[in-house]
Design an enzyme around this catalytic site. Structure first.
Site, PDB file in Angstrom:
ATOM      1  CG  HIS A   1      -1.927   1.043   1.408  1.00  0.00           C
ATOM      2  ND1 HIS A   1      -1.859   2.124   2.607  1.00  0.00           N
ATOM      3  CD2 HIS A   1      -2.869   1.428   0.311  1.00  0.00           C
ATOM      4  CE1 HIS A   1      -2.940   2.638   2.491  1.00  0.00           C
ATOM      5  NE2 HIS A   1      -3.436   2.515   1.254  1.00  0.00           N
ATOM      6  NE  ARG A   2      -1.929   5.667   1.058  1.00  0.00           N
ATOM      7  CZ  ARG A   2      -2.696   6.507   2.294  1.00  0.00           C
ATOM      8  NH1 ARG A   2      -1.826   7.510   2.992  1.00  0.00           N
ATOM      9  NH2 ARG A   2      -3.709   6.235   2.404  1.00  0.00           N
TER      10      ARG A   2
ATOM     11  CD  GLU B   1      -2.957   2.029  -3.367  1.00  0.00           C
ATOM     12  OE1 GLU B   1      -4.006   2.747  -3.243  1.00  0.00           O
ATOM     13  OE2 GLU B   1      -1.973   2.428  -2.466  1.00  0.00           O
TER      14      GLU B   1
ATOM     15  CG  ASP C   1      -3.100   6.761  -3.310  1.00  0.00           C
ATOM     16  OD1 ASP C   1      -4.289   6.062  -3.200  1.00  0.00           O
ATOM     17  OD2 ASP C   1      -2.133   6.524  -2.392  1.00  0.00           O
TER      18      ASP C   1
ATOM     19  CG  HIS D   1      -3.466   9.103   0.094  1.00  0.00           C
ATOM     20  ND1 HIS D   1      -4.205   9.878   0.933  1.00  0.00           N
ATOM     21  CD2 HIS D   1      -4.424   8.030   0.042  1.00  0.00           C
ATOM     22  CE1 HIS D   1      -5.234   9.427   1.348  1.00  0.00           C
ATOM     23  NE2 HIS D   1      -5.437   8.203   0.825  1.00  0.00           N
TER      24      HIS D   1
ATOM     25  CD  GLU E   1      -7.060   4.867  -4.266  1.00  0.00           C
ATOM     26  OE1 GLU E   1      -6.564   4.223  -3.457  1.00  0.00           O
ATOM     27  OE2 GLU E   1      -8.173   5.680  -3.999  1.00  0.00           O
TER      28      GLU E   1
ATOM     29  CE  LYS F   1      -6.777   9.163  -3.094  1.00  0.00           C
ATOM     30  NZ  LYS F   1      -6.860   7.704  -2.620  1.00  0.00           N
TER      31      LYS F   1
ATOM     32  CG  ASP G   1      -0.029   0.873   5.597  1.00  0.00           C
ATOM     33  OD1 ASP G   1      -0.222   1.263   4.385  1.00  0.00           O
ATOM     34  OD2 ASP G   1      -0.459   1.311   6.888  1.00  0.00           O
TER      35      ASP G   1
HETATM   36  O1  G3P Z   1      -6.285   0.881  -2.575  1.00  0.00           O
HETATM   37  C1  G3P Z   1      -6.695   0.901  -1.537  1.00  0.00           C
HETATM   38  C2  G3P Z   1      -6.348   1.953  -0.584  1.00  0.00           C
HETATM   39  O2  G3P Z   1      -5.240   2.703  -0.820  1.00  0.00           O
HETATM   40  C3  G3P Z   1      -7.632   2.882  -0.598  1.00  0.00           C
HETATM   41  O3  G3P Z   1      -7.782   3.903   0.205  1.00  0.00           O
HETATM   42  O4  G3P Z   1      -7.185   6.095   1.043  1.00  0.00           O
HETATM   43  O5  G3P Z   1      -5.281   4.536   1.310  1.00  0.00           O
HETATM   44  O6  G3P Z   1      -6.089   5.504  -1.078  1.00  0.00           O
HETATM   45  P1  G3P Z   1      -6.571   5.134   0.384  1.00  0.00           P
HETATM   46 MG    MG Z   2      -4.800   4.144  -2.226  1.00  0.00          MG
END
Ligand code: G3P
Ligand code: MG
Length: 292
Positions: free
Chosen positions: A52-53, A79, A81, A94, A153, A155, A285
């Protein structure tokens, strides 16, 4: 969590052997050759580790350092954003604003790319990351091409209706196609209207829609809604907040051909539970923790 569940042994043996013969080879490069393609990942028949990120727990999120670290711990997918700058360049960050993860202030969309490139996106996390910058999506894709799969992802704040010719979803699709990375990419969003626009873009280009799509969902509307949503959006996978996941939801989606990747799980016990229930992968994470 499951060395027995994550059947990684053969890969590790291969890596170690290569290290003995040519000690200067970085082990991650060997491993990554097996992970750039989503179809190949499907053959692994095990839950995927989605960083994640990037490796967000130990590196400044959405920076090259965080993505390289995720590759270093052999995640299956990163992943990230994406949103648009004032001069309409897709960048990897993000928040809508710069304040939390850079030394800048204000909206990302009020700054040009050259202004954003002046900012430090690493020091807020730790002084050792001073000098990390906000990557453009293109820079990031070029960096990881052939090494790992990626969940982009988009936004919701970047959604525009009516969509201009350089709308974010159009730019993302054009970039992925230009770089010939469709087999490595999964596009997700909380704004489900992006998906119809992506499908229309492909139709207009007279191309098959080869990009995999994934609705994100943070509010529960029931298992039937989730299934109907995936069908309507012609989705590849469903990405719910982890608190919305139940064994019946997993079963309903998987028996109808959809994968399910909940976010964001860092707790070991919860990882174990979700894996036991049969999720397709976990967005975390702490990608390294998933291998343990
Ligand atoms: O893609 C999963 C997650 O990243 C979605 O929420 O706010 O962390 O981008 P957020
Ligand atoms: Mg995300």
């Amino acid at each position: 969590i499951g060395f027995d569940f994550f059947t990684k042994n053969a890969m590790l043996k291969h890596t170690h052997m290569a290290l003995i013969v040519t000690p200067d080879i970085i082990p991650t490069r060997l491993t990554c050759q097996t992970m750039e393609n989503i179809k190949a990942l499907e053959q692994e028949k095990r839950p995927w580790v989605v960083a994640h990120r990037g490796f967000r727990a130990q590196y400044p999120e959405n920076t090259i350092a965080a993505f390289e670290a995720a590759i270093g711990v052999e995640a299956d997918m990163i992943e990230l954003d994406v949103c648009l700058t004032r001069d309409r360049v897709p960048v990897v960050i993000h928040d809508e604003t710069l304040d939390r993860t850079t030394d800048g202030k204000g909206l990302v969309s009020s700054h040009t790319l050259s202004e954003l490139k002046e900012l430090d996106a690493g020091s807020w996390f730790n002084a050792e990351f001073k000098g990390e910058s906000i990557p453009t999506l293109e820079e990031l894709l070029l960096k990881i091409k052939g090494r790992i799969t990626v969940n982009i992802e988009i936004k919701p704040e970047s959604f525009e209706a009516p969509a201009p010719a350089d709308a974010i979803e159009v730019q993302v699709c054009e970039m992925v196609e230009k770089l010939e990375m469709a087999d490595s990419v999964l596009i997700s969003s909380f704004e489900h209207l992006f998906f119809a626009k992506i499908q229309r873009w492909y139709r207009d280009q007279h191309k098959l829609n080869s990009i995999r799509l994934a609705p994100l969902q943070k509010v529960s509307l029931g298992d039937d809604f989730a299934l109907a949503l995936c069908r309507r959006q012609n989705a590849y996978s469903y990405h719910p907040d982890e608190c919305l996941v139940t064994p019946s939801l997993i079963n309903e989606l998987k028996t109808n051909g959809f994968q399910i990747f909940p976010y964001t799980i860092n707790d070991k016990k919860r990882m174990e539970q979700l894996i036991k229930w049969g999720v397709s992968g976990i967005i975390s994470d702490e990608p390294e923790r998933l291998w343990k």
